[in-house]
Each structure stands twice: as C-alpha cells, then as structure tokens.
Design a protein around this motif. Structure first.
Motif, short mmCIF file in Angstrom:
data_model
loop_
_atom_site.label_atom_id
_atom_site.label_comp_id
_atom_site.label_asym_id
_atom_site.label_seq_id
_atom_site.Cartn_x
_atom_site.Cartn_y
_atom_site.Cartn_z
N MET A 50 0.82 -1.20 0.00
CA MET A 50 0.00 0.00 0.00
C MET A 50 0.86 1.26 0.00
O MET A 50 0.46 2.29 -0.53
CB MET A 50 -0.94 0.00 1.20
CG MET A 50 -1.96 -1.13 1.16
SD MET A 50 -3.17 -0.98 2.49
CE MET A 50 -4.00 -2.57 2.35
N VAL A 51 2.03 1.17 0.62
CA VAL A 51 3.00 2.27 0.58
C VAL A 51 4.21 1.75 -0.19
O VAL A 51 4.92 0.87 0.29
CB VAL A 51 3.40 2.72 2.00
CG1 VAL A 51 4.40 3.87 1.92
CG2 VAL A 51 2.18 3.15 2.79
N ALA A 52 4.44 2.28 -1.37
CA ALA A 52 5.50 1.77 -2.24
C ALA A 52 6.86 1.79 -1.55
O ALA A 52 7.24 2.78 -0.92
CB ALA A 52 5.55 2.60 -3.52
N GLY A 53 7.56 0.65 -1.65
CA GLY A 53 8.90 0.56 -1.10
C GLY A 53 8.97 0.30 0.39
O GLY A 53 10.08 0.22 0.95
N LYS A 54 7.84 0.15 1.05
CA LYS A 54 7.83 -0.08 2.49
C LYS A 54 7.40 -1.52 2.79
O LYS A 54 6.39 -1.99 2.27
CB LYS A 54 6.85 0.87 3.18
CG LYS A 54 7.28 2.33 3.20
CD LYS A 54 8.33 2.57 4.26
CE LYS A 54 8.58 4.06 4.45
NZ LYS A 54 9.59 4.31 5.51
N PRO A 55 8.15 -2.23 3.65
CA PRO A 55 7.66 -3.54 4.11
C PRO A 55 6.35 -3.33 4.86
O PRO A 55 6.17 -2.33 5.55
CB PRO A 55 8.76 -4.02 5.07
CG PRO A 55 9.93 -3.13 4.83
CD PRO A 55 9.41 -1.84 4.29
N GLU A 56 5.42 -4.28 4.72
CA GLU A 56 4.13 -4.10 5.37
C GLU A 56 3.56 -5.41 5.89
O GLU A 56 3.86 -6.50 5.38
CB GLU A 56 3.12 -3.45 4.42
CG GLU A 56 2.60 -4.36 3.35
CD GLU A 56 1.50 -3.73 2.50
OE1 GLU A 56 1.37 -2.50 2.47
OE2 GLU A 56 0.76 -4.51 1.85
N VAL A 57 2.78 -5.27 6.93
CA VAL A 57 2.01 -6.38 7.50
C VAL A 57 0.57 -5.91 7.59
O VAL A 57 0.29 -4.86 8.19
CB VAL A 57 2.53 -6.78 8.90
CG1 VAL A 57 1.68 -7.90 9.49
CG2 VAL A 57 4.00 -7.19 8.82
N ILE A 58 -0.34 -6.66 7.00
CA ILE A 58 -1.77 -6.35 7.07
C ILE A 58 -2.44 -7.37 7.98
O ILE A 58 -2.24 -8.58 7.82
CB ILE A 58 -2.43 -6.39 5.69
CG1 ILE A 58 -1.74 -5.42 4.72
CG2 ILE A 58 -3.92 -6.04 5.79
CD1 ILE A 58 -2.27 -5.51 3.30
N GLU A 59 -3.22 -6.88 8.92
CA GLU A 59 -4.02 -7.76 9.77
C GLU A 59 -5.49 -7.59 9.38
O GLU A 59 -6.08 -6.52 9.58
CB GLU A 59 -3.86 -7.45 11.25
CG GLU A 59 -4.70 -8.38 12.12
CD GLU A 59 -4.81 -7.96 13.57
OE1 GLU A 59 -5.19 -8.81 14.40
OE2 GLU A 59 -4.53 -6.77 13.88
N PHE A 60 -6.08 -8.62 8.83
CA PHE A 60 -7.52 -8.66 8.63
C PHE A 60 -8.13 -9.21 9.91
O PHE A 60 -7.74 -10.28 10.39
CB PHE A 60 -7.87 -9.55 7.43
CG PHE A 60 -7.44 -8.98 6.11
CD1 PHE A 60 -8.24 -8.07 5.43
CD2 PHE A 60 -6.23 -9.34 5.54
CE1 PHE A 60 -7.85 -7.52 4.21
CE2 PHE A 60 -5.82 -8.82 4.32
CZ PHE A 60 -6.63 -7.91 3.65
N PHE A 61 -9.09 -8.48 10.47
CA PHE A 61 -9.62 -8.85 11.79
C PHE A 61 -11.06 -8.38 11.92
O PHE A 61 -11.59 -7.63 11.09
CB PHE A 61 -8.76 -8.21 12.89
CG PHE A 61 -9.15 -6.78 13.18
CD1 PHE A 61 -9.89 -6.47 14.31
CD2 PHE A 61 -8.81 -5.76 12.30
CE1 PHE A 61 -10.27 -5.14 14.57
CE2 PHE A 61 -9.17 -4.44 12.55
CZ PHE A 61 -9.90 -4.13 13.69
N SER A 62 -11.69 -8.81 13.01
CA SER A 62 -12.98 -8.25 13.41
C SER A 62 -13.03 -8.18 14.92
O SER A 62 -12.52 -9.09 15.60
CB SER A 62 -14.14 -9.11 12.90
OG SER A 62 -15.37 -8.65 13.47
N TYR A 63 -13.63 -7.13 15.44
CA TYR A 63 -13.83 -7.05 16.88
C TYR A 63 -14.73 -8.18 17.37
O TYR A 63 -14.66 -8.57 18.54
CB TYR A 63 -14.45 -5.70 17.26
CG TYR A 63 -13.50 -4.54 17.13
CD1 TYR A 63 -12.36 -4.48 17.92
CD2 TYR A 63 -13.74 -3.51 16.22
CE1 TYR A 63 -11.47 -3.40 17.80
CE2 TYR A 63 -12.86 -2.43 16.11
CZ TYR A 63 -11.73 -2.40 16.89
OH TYR A 63 -10.85 -1.34 16.77
#
Length: 207
Positions: A50-63
């Motif tokens: 989502m941010v070019a050139g940046k390592p990322e971790v996405i957490e898909f979650f629900s409360y």
C-alpha cells in the motif's frame, strides 16, 4: 622415488592439499525456522504494498472474532518491537451485518483520533463484558462511556469518509481472498497460518 612422482608431491603440498586427504563436505544448512505450505503460504496473486517501497504487514480482523481478541495482546507486544520502517495496517472485515457495525466503529475511532483509546474497549465490550455491539446506538454508547462526544461519533459513523473506507476494506477482503480471521499478510505475498503468527511475520520480514 622417480622425478615425476617427486614433482607431483611438490605440486600437492604447494597447493595446501595433503596427499591422500579428502576434504570433508560442508555441513548441510539448517532447515528454515518456518516452512512454506505449513506455517505460511504464498498468495496466488501477490499484491503491491500500500505504501510503495515499504515492508508491510496487514491484519484482517474483526472485533467480533474471539480469535482476533485472543491475538491482540501478542499483536500489541509485537508492535512495541517491530522495525520502524514496517507498515502495520489493520483492515476490519464485515462477514455479516453485525460485523459491519464494529468495522464502522474502527474507522470512526480512526477518523476522530481515538483509535488507541477505543481499540481495546471494543474488543473487551464484546468478549469480556458480553455486550451486544450490533447497532449504531450500542456502539455510540460505548464511545460516550469512553469520553467521545456522541454528536461527533454519529457524524463520523455516517460520513462519506467512513463509507469510502468501508468500501475499500471490502475490496481488500476480496482481493486477498480472506475467508477467515485473524489473517496476517506480509508484503502482499504471504499469508500466515501458524499459531505463532508474529514469529512467522518476523521470519518473513527478515527474508
């Protein structure tokens, strides 16, 4: 000793190779700490960060998800030690209408600048206090209890910004093929499947 054999000995020792010695094979490298297909999988269709050139971790979650609630303390500990350049992005999922209410609550809290204040109470209201947060009024009451202005909450709940973020979240759920939560995605390439989720995240980020 013949002249030819004498010359052969001189060549062998000059090269640092003892006569008749066999060099031992290098030991096999240790197996990786985690294995593809076991603790993590490769996405069929990798996604750009989502941010070019940046390592990322996405957490898909629900409360509303009990497993997401149980993972949260580990997530908080990991956030304290994650590398500064790693982007951590939460995406609330809405598998049914009641989950949509709490997904909106996430984006409302974010837009009002109270996400840090409200994130844990949203989890605890459902899983510790057994409260129903299946309507706007029920969620509004929780925000008010935690010092958020009700009028500001209701305005943000129905805002164009919140609607846009909800649509974007639903699109991401479809693109990443999310079928259950919690789901962690590393660098748009790998989904984590191990109970040791953030250990696997560290392993993948280091690759």
């Amino acid at each position: 000793m013949t002249p030819i054999f004498r010359r052969l000995l001189l060549v062998v020792f000059a090269c640092g190779l003892p006569l008749m010695a066999v060099r031992a094979a290098d030991p096999a490298p240790p197996p990786p700490a985690f294995q593809e297909g076991k603790e993590y999988g490769k996405l069929t269709t990798p996604m750009p960060p989502m941010v070019a050139g940046k390592p990322e971790v996405i957490e898909f979650f629900s409360y509303n998800c009990p497993h997401c609630h149980d993972l949260e303390p580990t997530a908080q500990e990991w956030l304290k030690r994650k590398p500064n350049d790693v982007q951590f992005i939460r995406v609330p999922v809405s598998f049914n209408p009641s989950w949509e209410v709490t997904s909106r609550a996430y984006y409302v809290a974010e837009s009002l600048g109270v996400l840090e204040k409200m994130h844990r109470p949203l989890f605890e209201a459902i899983h510790r206090d057994k409260r129903s947060l299946a309507s706007e009024d029920e969620v509004a009451a929780l925000f008010v209890e935690n010092g958020v202005d009700e009028a500001a909450f209701r305005k943000a709940y129905k805002s164009f910004q919140t609607e846009t973020q909800m649509r974007r979240a639903n699109q991401l759920v479809q693109r990443y093929g999310v079928r259950g939560v919690p789901m962690l995605v590393v660098n748009g390439q790998y989904d984590v499947r191990s109970p040791r989720m953030f250990e696997v995240v560290d392993f993948l980020l280091a690759r």
